[in-house]
Design a protein around this motif. Sequence first.
Motif, PDB file in Angstrom:
ATOM      1  N   UNK A   1       0.880  -1.046  -0.034  1.00  0.00           N
ATOM      2  CA  UNK A   1      -0.080  -0.055  -0.175  1.00  0.00           C
ATOM      3  C   UNK A   1       0.892   0.982  -0.062  1.00  0.00           C
ATOM      4  N   UNK A   2       2.018   1.117   0.899  1.00  0.00           N
ATOM      5  CA  UNK A   2       2.833   2.622   0.832  1.00  0.00           C
ATOM      6  C   UNK A   2       3.553   2.678  -0.681  1.00  0.00           C
ATOM      7  N   UNK A   3       3.883   1.540  -1.151  1.00  0.00           N
ATOM      8  CA  UNK A   3       4.480   1.504  -2.502  1.00  0.00           C
ATOM      9  C   UNK A   3       3.505   2.253  -3.560  1.00  0.00           C
TER      10      UNK A   3
ATOM     11  N   UNK B   1       3.205   5.877  -2.944  1.00  0.00           N
ATOM     12  CA  UNK B   1       4.364   6.649  -3.377  1.00  0.00           C
ATOM     13  C   UNK B   1       4.533   6.750  -5.136  1.00  0.00           C
ATOM     14  N   UNK B   2       3.832   5.695  -5.682  1.00  0.00           N
ATOM     15  CA  UNK B   2       3.959   5.715  -6.977  1.00  0.00           C
ATOM     16  C   UNK B   2       3.037   6.693  -7.368  1.00  0.00           C
TER      17      UNK B   2
ATOM     18  N   UNK C   1       8.843   8.050  -9.860  1.00  0.00           N
ATOM     19  CA  UNK C   1       9.315   6.498  -9.575  1.00  0.00           C
ATOM     20  C   UNK C   1       9.437   5.612 -10.662  1.00  0.00           C
ATOM     21  N   UNK C   2       8.825   5.811 -11.856  1.00  0.00           N
ATOM     22  CA  UNK C   2       9.025   5.074 -13.049  1.00  0.00           C
ATOM     23  C   UNK C   2      10.355   5.312 -13.774  1.00  0.00           C
TER      24      UNK C   2
END
Length: 101
Positions: free
Chosen positions: A22-24, A27-28, A35-36
């Motif tokens: 969920x945190x990832x 962040x995305x 991030x990408x």
Amino acid sequence: MRGEAEAFALEAKGRAEAEQMAKKAEAFKEYKEGAMVDMLLEKLPLMAEEISKPLCAAQKVTMVSSGGSEVGAGKLIGEVLDIMTRLPSTVEKLTGVNISQ
């Protein structure tokens, strides 16, 4: 009691993994392109390795030239670099993210 302890441990591990995912995802959402790009830049060396694998496996290379271009090891290296320089536009077409910027 042992079964309950194992079940508790599995549940705790599952919650931790779900929280991490969920945190990832959060962040995305917040850093979409950044991030990408970070992920893609991390993978570029692996891409270069995969692109050059066929050359590493070759036992013999015969090059034919019409006289108008470079021949030899420099030509092979140039081919790999040429493929690598095309990657940013390919990534942009696939993801919509311009990693060159």
